[in-house]
Design a protein around this motif. Structure first.
Motif, mmCIF file in Angstrom:
data_model
loop_
_atom_site.group_PDB
_atom_site.id
_atom_site.type_symbol
_atom_site.label_atom_id
_atom_site.label_comp_id
_atom_site.label_asym_id
_atom_site.label_seq_id
_atom_site.Cartn_x
_atom_site.Cartn_y
_atom_site.Cartn_z
ATOM 1 N N SER A 46 5.720 -79.573 20.280
ATOM 2 C CA SER A 46 6.031 -78.848 21.515
ATOM 3 C C SER A 46 6.905 -79.679 22.440
ATOM 4 N N ALA A 47 6.547 -80.946 22.596
ATOM 5 C CA ALA A 47 7.334 -81.831 23.460
ATOM 6 C C ALA A 47 8.746 -82.014 22.910
ATOM 7 N N ALA A 48 8.864 -82.162 21.600
ATOM 8 C CA ALA A 48 10.183 -82.314 20.988
ATOM 9 C C ALA A 48 11.026 -81.058 21.177
ATOM 10 N N ALA A 49 10.420 -79.892 21.046
ATOM 11 C CA ALA A 49 11.151 -78.636 21.243
ATOM 12 C C ALA A 49 11.695 -78.547 22.668
ATOM 13 N N VAL A 50 10.889 -78.959 23.632
ATOM 14 C CA VAL A 50 11.344 -78.952 25.034
ATOM 15 C C VAL A 50 12.525 -79.900 25.192
ATOM 16 N N LYS A 51 12.406 -81.109 24.652
ATOM 17 C CA LYS A 51 13.465 -82.113 24.792
ATOM 18 C C LYS A 51 14.719 -81.746 24.009
ATOM 19 N N LEU A 52 14.579 -80.876 23.019
ATOM 20 C CA LEU A 52 15.746 -80.383 22.279
ATOM 21 C C LEU A 52 16.394 -79.182 22.954
ATOM 22 N N ALA A 60 17.721 -77.347 30.636
ATOM 23 C CA ALA A 60 17.159 -77.941 31.857
ATOM 24 C C ALA A 60 16.374 -79.211 31.566
ATOM 25 N N HIS A 61 15.719 -79.289 30.436
ATOM 26 C CA HIS A 61 14.901 -80.459 30.093
ATOM 27 C C HIS A 61 15.429 -81.179 28.850
ATOM 28 N N LYS A 62 16.634 -80.835 28.435
ATOM 29 C CA LYS A 62 17.189 -81.399 27.195
ATOM 30 C C LYS A 62 17.445 -82.894 27.355
ATOM 31 N N ASP A 63 16.946 -83.661 26.391
ATOM 32 C CA ASP A 63 17.112 -85.113 26.376
ATOM 33 C C ASP A 63 16.985 -85.551 24.919
ATOM 34 N N LEU A 64 18.118 -85.711 24.260
ATOM 35 C CA LEU A 64 18.101 -85.989 22.828
ATOM 36 C C LEU A 64 17.510 -87.356 22.490
ATOM 37 N N ASP A 65 17.641 -88.332 23.387
ATOM 38 C CA ASP A 65 17.035 -89.634 23.135
ATOM 39 C C ASP A 65 15.517 -89.495 23.076
ATOM 40 N N GLU A 66 14.948 -88.754 24.021
ATOM 41 C CA GLU A 66 13.499 -88.514 24.025
ATOM 42 C C GLU A 66 13.099 -87.662 22.821
ATOM 43 N N ALA A 67 13.900 -86.673 22.489
ATOM 44 C CA ALA A 67 13.603 -85.811 21.334
ATOM 45 C C ALA A 67 13.567 -86.632 20.052
ATOM 46 N N ARG A 68 14.514 -87.559 19.914
ATOM 47 C CA ARG A 68 14.560 -88.413 18.717
ATOM 48 C C ARG A 68 13.236 -89.173 18.559
ATOM 49 N N LYS A 69 12.747 -89.735 19.640
ATOM 50 C CA LYS A 69 11.497 -90.501 19.597
ATOM 51 C C LYS A 69 10.317 -89.621 19.204
ATOM 52 N N LEU A 97 8.414 -79.669 11.467
ATOM 53 C CA LEU A 97 9.147 -80.928 11.556
ATOM 54 C C LEU A 97 10.571 -80.751 11.044
ATOM 55 N N LYS A 98 10.717 -80.108 9.900
ATOM 56 C CA LYS A 98 12.058 -79.903 9.340
ATOM 57 C C LYS A 98 12.916 -79.059 10.280
ATOM 58 N N SER A 99 12.323 -78.052 10.897
ATOM 59 C CA SER A 99 13.068 -77.223 11.853
ATOM 60 C C SER A 99 13.538 -78.051 13.047
ATOM 61 N N LEU A 100 12.670 -78.942 13.522
ATOM 62 C CA LEU A 100 13.048 -79.809 14.642
ATOM 63 C C LEU A 100 14.149 -80.784 14.225
ATOM 64 N N GLN A 101 14.047 -81.307 13.013
ATOM 65 C CA GLN A 101 15.079 -82.231 12.533
ATOM 66 C C GLN A 101 16.432 -81.513 12.417
#
Length: 128
Positions: A46-52, A60-69, A97-101
């Motif tokens: 969920s957190a990764a989806a928000v950051k993506l 508004a909350h996109k942050d790819l560095d945080e999403a990567r982590k 996970l694959k969808s997020l990647q």
């Protein structure tokens, strides 16, 4: 007048609003490990989806560095717990996970080489 707001004032241990750590410990003790692992994985997803930027708020909350982590941590958790959780639980988590990647790869302006994206050291290369 005190500069401490009421919400910052420590509560006495016997206060009705203070947390009951004994009860919380009993509650945690009753939860199976698989459920804890799945809950943590879903929270990471969920957190990764928000950051993506995959939520209604979009960028508004996109942050790819945080999403990567977050994606990397999710991949590590799923890899480490693969033998501990059943395929009933693992299969949808791996799909997520694959969808997020793939979403990360699509959102990145500078593309990672296959096998170098978030979590790919655990899952293998993602192409897309």
């Amino acid at each position: 007048m005190s500069e401490t707001s009421p919400s910052e004032t420590p509560e006495p241990a016997d206060s009705p609003d203070s947390p009951d750590f004994d009860a919380m410990t009993r509650d945690i003790a009753e939860v199976p490990a698989v459920e804890v692992i799945v809950t943590v994985a879903v929270n990471l997803m969920s957190a990764a989806a928000v950051k993506l930027g995959l939520t209604e708020e979009g960028d508004a909350h996109k942050d790819l560095d945080e999403a990567r982590k977050l994606v990397h941590a999710l991949a590590g958790l799923l890899d480490a717990s693969a033998t501990e959780i059943s395929s009933f639980h693992a299969a949808p988590l791996r799909d997520g996970l694959k969808s997020l990647q793939l979403a990360f790869r699509e959102a990145s302006l500078v593309k990672d080489e296959p096998g170098q994206g978030p979590g790919e050291k655990y899952t293998g290369a993602i192409y897309g």
